[in-house]
Design an enzyme around this catalytic site. Structure first.
Site, PDB file in Angstrom:
ATOM      1  N   GLU A 164      -8.435  13.238  58.695  1.00 12.74           N
ATOM      2  CA  GLU A 164      -7.346  12.485  58.377  1.00 12.74           C
ATOM      3  C   GLU A 164      -7.898  11.288  57.283  1.00 12.74           C
ATOM      4  OE1 GLU A 164      -6.047  10.980  62.242  1.00 12.74           O
ATOM      5  OE2 GLU A 164      -5.831  12.895  63.124  1.00 12.74           O
ATOM      6  N   ASN A 168     -10.250  18.022  58.130  1.00  9.34           N
ATOM      7  CA  ASN A 168      -9.448  18.312  58.975  1.00  9.34           C
ATOM      8  C   ASN A 168      -8.393  17.123  58.990  1.00  9.34           C
ATOM      9  OD1 ASN A 168      -8.718  19.436  61.607  1.00  9.34           O
ATOM     10  ND2 ASN A 168      -9.100  17.620  62.559  1.00  9.34           N
ATOM     11  N   HIS A 202      -0.415  19.925  65.166  1.00 12.96           N
ATOM     12  CA  HIS A 202       0.264  19.216  66.191  1.00 12.96           C
ATOM     13  C   HIS A 202       1.950  19.231  65.793  1.00 12.96           C
ATOM     14  CE1 HIS A 202      -3.028  17.502  67.913  1.00 12.96           C
ATOM     15  NE2 HIS A 202      -3.513  17.105  66.795  1.00 12.96           N
ATOM     16  N   GLU A 214      -6.313  22.172  66.403  1.00 12.70           N
ATOM     17  CA  GLU A 214      -5.703  20.936  67.542  1.00 12.70           C
ATOM     18  C   GLU A 214      -4.311  21.405  67.980  1.00 12.70           C
ATOM     19  OE1 GLU A 214      -6.278  16.933  66.276  1.00 12.70           O
ATOM     20  OE2 GLU A 214      -8.215  17.321  65.279  1.00 12.70           O
ATOM     21  N   ASP A 258      -0.675  22.063  69.567  1.00 10.54           N
ATOM     22  CA  ASP A 258      -0.145  21.719  70.621  1.00 10.54           C
ATOM     23  C   ASP A 258       1.506  21.626  70.112  1.00 10.54           C
ATOM     24  OD1 ASP A 258      -1.793  18.290  71.121  1.00 10.54           O
ATOM     25  OD2 ASP A 258      -0.150  19.081  69.473  1.00 10.54           O
TER      26      ASP A 258
HETATM   27  C1  XIL Z   1      -7.241  12.082  70.426  1.00 11.65           C
HETATM   28  C2  XIL Z   1      -7.704  12.356  71.748  1.00 11.65           C
HETATM   29  O1  XIL Z   1      -6.772  13.716  72.357  1.00 11.65           O
HETATM   30  C3  XIL Z   1      -7.374  11.404  72.640  1.00 11.65           C
HETATM   31  O2  XIL Z   1      -8.211  11.698  74.113  1.00 11.65           O
HETATM   32  C4  XIL Z   1      -8.232  10.134  72.081  1.00 11.65           C
HETATM   33  O3  XIL Z   1      -7.979   9.126  72.878  1.00 11.65           O
HETATM   34  C5  XIL Z   1      -7.729   9.854  70.614  1.00 11.65           C
HETATM   35  O4  XIL Z   1      -7.877  11.076  69.852  1.00 11.65           O
HETATM   36  N1  XIL Z   1      -6.074  13.910  65.900  1.00 11.65           N
HETATM   37  C6  XIL Z   1      -7.535  14.075  66.027  1.00 11.65           C
HETATM   38  C7  XIL Z   1      -8.014  13.874  67.389  1.00 11.65           C
HETATM   39  O5  XIL Z   1      -8.273  14.358  65.187  1.00 11.65           O
HETATM   40  O6  XIL Z   1      -9.346  13.652  67.343  1.00 11.65           O
HETATM   41  C8  XIL Z   1      -6.991  13.083  68.313  1.00 11.65           C
HETATM   42  O7  XIL Z   1      -7.747  13.196  69.508  1.00 11.65           O
HETATM   43  C9  XIL Z   1      -5.648  13.578  68.322  1.00 11.65           C
HETATM   44  C10 XIL Z   1      -5.150  13.363  66.685  1.00 11.65           C
END
Ligand code: XIL
Length: 331
Positions: A142, A183, A219, A248, A250
């Site tokens: 990010e 990422n 996401h 990631e 969802d």
């Molecule tokens: C989130 C986790 O799911 C949480 O448990 C933690 O508190 C914060 O991070 N993008 C990312 C992940 O790259 O590392 C994040 O994960 C969600 C957003």
């Protein structure tokens, strides 16, 4: 079979996500935590369906280096041994990020050279500790704003944009065999952020900086997903010789008007469309969902709504999203 936990029995004829992903030479997994895998039912579903896992937060800097020079890999090591015991790959996440940082970094005052050394020490120690165990590292996470500008993080502000090249070089020196990924989120289609990433990685490759892939966090909301745009966007990165993995995934449900059943069916259609894109791209080597069952999802805190974003419900029952994903893997 009295006393058998539901889902525990997995006869070999039962179709599973990883069985069909393997046929397509892809990996499929979830983000998890060391505390979850101690639960027999959770571990049974995880090992039945998936062959790759990502520590949700237990490999992040705040966890592994809480004080400068003091490393604690205890919980991450438990996940690595769980994965090894169950013949699963691991995605290391995330070496350099602007969140989940320890206070000594957030509040630190150092020279540029000292910040570079801090970053080198963290990456070298962490990657070396897990050397040979990690399929791929999210080296930098990010680094860009949605408008394509560099995100003003402690790393960017104190080192400059070259922190990204340096991070990848340090990681490669520590484990030359691990795949190295950049990422990010909201990058699934062509937009200012994915264009900025494309420009960055084109430059990295021209400079000979070791990078193997781009992680598309994926996401999503139910509404507005453009699958053909997504395929075009991921393909342009694949055409650079980079892996284009879903890291990631969802899908939030609270934004979709309708009954719960309508929401879950609409969600399933989006899972189907994204998995179809992922399976159509040779550059997409793995798909990771950001959790196993709905109650595990970070989104329940992040959005402030009850979310049903994943493939399993809280009874470990398969949702329409699971069936939609499996049906795409079967094609
Ligand atoms: C989130 C986790 O799911 C949480 O448990 C933690 O508190 C914060 O991070 N993008 C990312 C992940 O790259 O590392 C994040 O994960 C969600 C957003």
């Amino acid at each position: 079979m009295s006393g058998q936990l539901k889902n525990e029995v997995n006869n070999s004829s039962e179709p599973t996500l990883k069985k069909f992903a393997e046929i397509k030479n892809k990996h499929i997994g979830i983000a998890t935590q060391s505390y979850y895998v101690n639960d027999a039912q959770y571990a049974s579903v995880l090992t039945r369906e998936f062959d790759i896992l990502t520590p949700e937060y237990q490999m992040k800097m705040g966890q592994v280096q809480p004080q400068q020079g003091v490393f604690d890999f205890g919980e991450a090591d438990k996940l690595v041994s769980f994965a090894r015991k169950n013949n699963m790959l691991i995605r290391g996440h995330a070496l350099i990020w602007h969140q989940s940082l320890p206070d000594w970094v957030v509040n630190g005052h150092f020279t540029k050279e000292q910040w570079i050394q801090i970053m080198k020490d963290h990456i070298t120690k962490t990657v070396s500790h897990f050397k040979g165990e990690i399929y791929a590292w999210d080296v930098v996470n990010e680094a860009f704003y949605q408008n394509g500008a560099f995100r003003p993080t402690v790393w960017y502000d104190n080192i400059g944009p070259e922190y990204i090249d340096l991070a990848f070089q340090f990681a490669h020196e520590a484990d030359p065999n691990a795949k190295l990924f950049y990422n990010d989120f909201d990058t699934e289609v062509t937009n200012p952020r994915s264009n900025a990433i494309y420009k960055m990685v084109t430059g990295m490759k021209a400079r000979g900086v070791p990078i193997d892939g781009i992680g598309f966090q994926t996401h999503l909301k139910i509404e507005g997903v453009d699958y053909s745009e997504m395929k075009k966007n991921l393909k342009r990165f694949g055409d650079l010789g980079l892996d284009t993995d879903i890291t990631e995934m969802d899908i939030v449900t609270h934004t979709f008007a309708g009954t719960q059943e309508e929401r879950l069916q609409a969600q399933a259609k989006v899972y189907s469309g994204v998995i179809q894109v992922a399976m159509s791209l040779p550059s997409c080597k793995s798909v990771v969902f950001w959790g196993l069952k709905d109650g595990n999802s970070w989104l329940n805190k992040y959005t402030g709504f009850s979310e049903y974003p994943l493939l399993f419900d809280n009874n470990y029952d398969k949702k329409p999203a699971y069936e939609a994903t499996l049906n795409q893997l079967k094609l």
